[in-house]
Design a protein around this motif. Structure first.
Motif, short mmCIF file in Angstrom:
data_model
loop_
_atom_site.label_atom_id
_atom_site.label_comp_id
_atom_site.label_asym_id
_atom_site.label_seq_id
_atom_site.Cartn_x
_atom_site.Cartn_y
_atom_site.Cartn_z
N ARG A 47 0.88 -1.10 0.05
CA ARG A 47 0.01 0.10 0.25
C ARG A 47 0.78 1.37 -0.07
O ARG A 47 1.50 1.57 1.14
N LEU A 48 0.71 2.00 -0.91
CA LEU A 48 1.49 3.14 -1.04
C LEU A 48 0.63 4.33 -0.71
O LEU A 48 -0.43 4.35 -0.86
N SER A 49 1.29 5.33 -0.06
CA SER A 49 0.59 6.57 0.34
C SER A 49 1.54 7.89 0.03
O SER A 49 2.65 7.81 -0.44
N CYS A 50 0.61 8.69 -0.25
CA CYS A 50 1.40 10.07 -0.78
C CYS A 50 0.61 11.13 0.13
O CYS A 50 -0.67 11.40 0.11
N ALA A 51 1.70 11.78 0.94
CA ALA A 51 1.18 12.81 1.44
C ALA A 51 1.43 14.37 0.95
O ALA A 51 2.40 14.66 0.39
N ALA A 52 0.35 15.30 0.76
CA ALA A 52 0.31 16.62 0.31
C ALA A 52 0.15 17.55 1.18
O ALA A 52 -0.50 17.43 2.21
N SER A 53 0.99 18.60 0.80
CA SER A 53 0.81 19.81 1.50
C SER A 53 1.11 21.13 0.48
O SER A 53 1.78 20.72 -0.55
N GLY A 54 0.71 22.03 1.07
CA GLY A 54 0.98 23.40 0.24
C GLY A 54 -0.17 24.06 -0.36
O GLY A 54 -0.03 25.22 -0.76
N ARG A 110 -6.45 -5.35 -9.69
CA ARG A 110 -5.50 -5.55 -8.89
C ARG A 110 -5.22 -4.24 -8.02
O ARG A 110 -4.76 -4.56 -6.81
N PHE A 111 -5.13 -3.12 -8.61
CA PHE A 111 -4.95 -1.90 -7.95
C PHE A 111 -6.14 -0.95 -7.53
O PHE A 111 -7.09 -1.05 -8.22
N THR A 112 -6.04 -0.47 -6.26
CA THR A 112 -7.25 0.45 -6.06
C THR A 112 -6.72 1.87 -5.56
O THR A 112 -5.99 1.86 -4.50
N ILE A 113 -7.04 3.04 -6.04
CA ILE A 113 -6.59 4.06 -5.69
C ILE A 113 -7.64 4.81 -4.88
O ILE A 113 -8.87 4.77 -5.16
N SER A 114 -7.28 5.55 -3.64
CA SER A 114 -8.18 6.26 -2.83
C SER A 114 -7.76 7.47 -2.26
O SER A 114 -6.48 7.70 -2.48
N ARG A 115 -8.57 8.35 -1.62
CA ARG A 115 -8.05 9.42 -0.85
C ARG A 115 -8.64 9.79 0.26
O ARG A 115 -9.93 9.46 0.49
N ASP A 116 -7.98 10.29 1.13
CA ASP A 116 -8.71 10.83 2.60
C ASP A 116 -8.13 12.40 2.57
O ASP A 116 -7.11 12.63 2.86
N ASN A 117 -9.41 13.14 2.10
CA ASN A 117 -9.13 14.59 2.11
C ASN A 117 -8.70 15.27 3.52
O ASN A 117 -8.44 16.15 3.72
N ALA A 118 -9.48 14.60 4.68
CA ALA A 118 -9.02 15.08 6.10
C ALA A 118 -7.49 14.87 6.16
O ALA A 118 -7.22 15.68 7.04
N LYS A 119 -7.01 13.72 5.58
CA LYS A 119 -5.37 13.58 5.90
C LYS A 119 -4.63 13.97 4.96
O LYS A 119 -3.50 13.80 4.89
N ASN A 120 -5.08 14.55 3.81
CA ASN A 120 -4.43 15.16 2.73
C ASN A 120 -3.59 13.94 2.26
O ASN A 120 -2.32 14.32 1.92
N THR A 121 -4.11 13.06 1.96
CA THR A 121 -3.37 11.71 1.58
C THR A 121 -4.04 11.00 0.60
O THR A 121 -5.38 10.87 0.55
N TYR A 166 -4.05 7.15 -1.79
CA TYR A 166 -3.28 5.68 -1.46
C TYR A 166 -3.24 5.08 -2.76
O TYR A 166 -4.33 5.34 -3.70
N LEU A 167 -2.65 3.95 -2.84
CA LEU A 167 -2.48 2.96 -3.83
C LEU A 167 -2.47 1.77 -3.37
O LEU A 167 -1.28 1.35 -2.94
N GLN A 168 -3.52 1.05 -3.22
CA GLN A 168 -3.38 -0.40 -2.66
C GLN A 168 -3.10 -1.20 -3.85
O GLN A 168 -3.81 -1.33 -5.15
N MET A 169 -2.01 -2.12 -3.55
CA MET A 169 -1.48 -3.00 -4.94
C MET A 169 -1.78 -4.40 -4.62
O MET A 169 -0.90 -4.79 -3.51
N ASN A 170 -2.41 -5.05 -5.12
CA ASN A 170 -2.66 -6.55 -4.75
C ASN A 170 -2.20 -7.42 -5.90
O ASN A 170 -1.98 -7.05 -7.24
N SER A 171 -1.84 -8.69 -5.90
CA SER A 171 -1.33 -9.66 -7.00
C SER A 171 -0.33 -9.23 -7.62
O SER A 171 -0.04 -8.89 -8.89
#
Length: 129
Positions: free
Chosen positions: A19-26, A67-78, A80-85
């Motif tokens: 599971r990849l995460s990307c934290a955004a700011s600015g 296989r992959f699922t992208i999602s976001r949590d705007n409250a956390k400014n993040t 995600y990329l869930q990568m399976n198989s």
């Protein structure tokens, strides 16, 4: 200015998950679509997945559908990329990206590298056979 910082990469065996995460700011993260791209050794950077500003719309490259699922949590400014198989062909540096040309934009705004305004530095994913 936007800063994007990826995390979650590493070494995994074929068939495994990461599971990849990307934290955004600015800037106001929640106003803009987000995307993931990847670049394998000796290859051009390619689109992987995108999510609209609110998270309701997603787009995937054909080679990751199901296989992959992208999602976001705007409250956390993040985002995600869930990568399976995972397969060895998924080995690459994965980059988080965004376009700030249009507020409340859809996934088409981050579909092509030429549309991207900000890139993260990337996180390496290595899948062993």
């Amino acid at each position: 200015q936007v800063q994007l910082v990826e995390s979650g990469g590493g070494l995994v065996q074929a068939g495994g998950s990461l599971r990849l995460s990307c934290a955004a700011s600015g800037r106001t993260f929640s106003m803009y679509p987000m995307g993931w791209f990847r670049q394998a050794p000796g290859k051009e950077r390619e689109f992987v997945a995108a999510v609209s500003w609110g998270g309701g719309g997603t787009t995937y490259a054909d080679f990751v559908k199901g296989r992959f699922t992208i999602s976001r949590d705007n409250a956390k400014n993040t985002v995600y990329l869930q990568m399976n198989s995972l397969t060895p062909e998924d080995t690459a540096v994965y980059y988080c990206a965004t376009s700030v040309n249009e507020r409340y934009g859809g996934t088409s705004r981050v579909r092509y590298s030429s549309d991207i305004d900000y890139w993260g530095k990337g996180t390496l994913v290595t899948v062993s056979s």
